[in-house]
Design a protein around this motif. Structure first.
Motif, mmCIF file in Angstrom:
data_model
loop_
_atom_site.group_PDB
_atom_site.id
_atom_site.type_symbol
_atom_site.label_atom_id
_atom_site.label_comp_id
_atom_site.label_asym_id
_atom_site.label_seq_id
_atom_site.Cartn_x
_atom_site.Cartn_y
_atom_site.Cartn_z
ATOM 1 N N ASN A 36 1.071 -1.363 0.106
ATOM 2 C CA ASN A 36 -0.087 0.065 -0.054
ATOM 3 C C ASN A 36 0.844 1.290 0.364
ATOM 4 O O ASN A 36 0.756 2.262 -0.633
ATOM 5 N N LYS A 39 2.120 1.925 -3.345
ATOM 6 C CA LYS A 39 1.118 2.760 -4.161
ATOM 7 C C LYS A 39 0.932 4.120 -3.864
ATOM 8 O O LYS A 39 0.786 4.724 -4.454
ATOM 9 N N ASP A 40 0.852 4.465 -2.262
ATOM 10 C CA ASP A 40 0.928 5.885 -2.223
ATOM 11 C C ASP A 40 1.777 6.920 -2.834
ATOM 12 O O ASP A 40 1.945 7.563 -2.999
ATOM 13 N N ASP A 41 3.322 5.746 -2.698
ATOM 14 C CA ASP A 41 4.640 6.566 -3.001
ATOM 15 C C ASP A 41 4.449 6.640 -4.484
ATOM 16 O O ASP A 41 4.329 7.771 -5.141
ATOM 17 N N ARG A 43 1.202 7.612 -6.391
ATOM 18 C CA ARG A 43 0.497 8.241 -6.470
ATOM 19 C C ARG A 43 1.006 9.824 -6.270
ATOM 20 O O ARG A 43 0.728 10.684 -6.813
ATOM 21 N N LYS A 44 2.123 9.998 -4.950
ATOM 22 C CA LYS A 44 2.183 11.390 -4.890
ATOM 23 C C LYS A 44 3.370 11.715 -5.564
ATOM 24 O O LYS A 44 3.118 12.931 -6.409
ATOM 25 N N ASN A 53 -5.500 14.300 -9.554
ATOM 26 C CA ASN A 53 -5.510 13.207 -8.739
ATOM 27 C C ASN A 53 -6.605 11.754 -9.532
ATOM 28 O O ASN A 53 -5.979 10.916 -9.563
ATOM 29 N N ASN A 57 -5.028 8.242 -9.353
ATOM 30 C CA ASN A 57 -5.458 6.939 -8.284
ATOM 31 C C ASN A 57 -6.358 6.040 -9.871
ATOM 32 O O ASN A 57 -6.553 5.147 -9.255
#
Length: 226
Positions: A36, A39-41, A43-44, A53, A57
């Motif tokens: 997770n 994934k956030d890395d 997205r950032k 976004n 996303n």
């Protein structure tokens, strides 16, 4: 003696099974958190590059086994827009396709598509994106004027300024004046720039964050069970 030995063996087996289950649960949770996190890395990175976004996303993640635990869990991260992500991760060179000689890059003067707009265009795109060259000609009821110099070009179209901004068709009523309004002079406005190809900038680093998250998994497992 035989009965006592069987009891001792059964008890040890239960303990080993319980310990194995505890280790599997911890390792799976670590894998889930780092997956997770990866994934956030990603997205950032998309947001920091100013891509918004919606594209950010498109990154998704899953840990296997789903809803279970394992001594050998796996994490998977992917994008639902792989072509766009890949182009900006590799710095791809974009060329015309289907025998085309030029890439037509719209300027801010090109109108956006609106819901309900019905142009007999062979190019199908979603609402909110810029019109294609074919759609621009249909919208303004005029032909694009193309100027080529070397490996670059520009495409103009004759329009008049809109009363509330933007541009309108250069109709006889608008250029000659109507209903007491002053006539507006038709003028060529740049709609597209033409180029043989475009080198996409490298905006994303996919390998670096993935390697860091994999190292995090190994480090956390050693800290917990090493």
């Amino acid at each position: 003696m035989k009965l006592a030995s069987q009891r001792s063996s059964t008890s040890l087996a239960d303990q080993l099974h319980a310990t194995e289950g505890e280790i599997a649960a911890d390792i799976t949770q670590i894998m889930r958190e780092e997956t997770n996190g990866l994934k956030d890395d990603y997205r950032k990175q998309v947001r920091d590059a100013g891509m918004g976004n919606r594209l950010a996303n498109t990154w998704r993640s899953e840990t296997y086994p789903k809803g279970g635990r394992s001594l050998n869990p796996a994490g998977y991260v992917w994008s639902n827009a792989p072509a766009i992500i890949d182009a900006f991760a590799k710095g791809a060179y974009i060329r015309p396709v289907n025998g085309g000689k030029w890439l037509w890059i719209p300027t801010r003067n090109v109108p956006a598509r609106r819901s309900g707009g019905a142009y007999a265009s062979s190019v199908k795109r979603s609402n909110g994106t810029r019109m294609s060259p074919e759609e621009v000609e249909l919208h303004f009821n005029a032909e694009l004027q193309i100027v080529i110099e070397g490996n670059k070009g520009e495409a103009f179209i004759d329009v008049v300024s809109g009363l509330s901004g933007g541009y309108r068709r250069a109709t006889a009523g608008r250029t000659q004046g109507r209903r007491g309004m002053a006539p507006r002079k038709a003028k060529p406005v740049l709609m597209f720039t033409l180029t043989r190809g475009v080198r996409m900038p490298r905006l994303y680093d996919l390998d670096g964050p993935a390697q860091q998250r994999a190292a995090n998994v190994a480090r956390r497992i050693r800290a917990k069970w090493g």
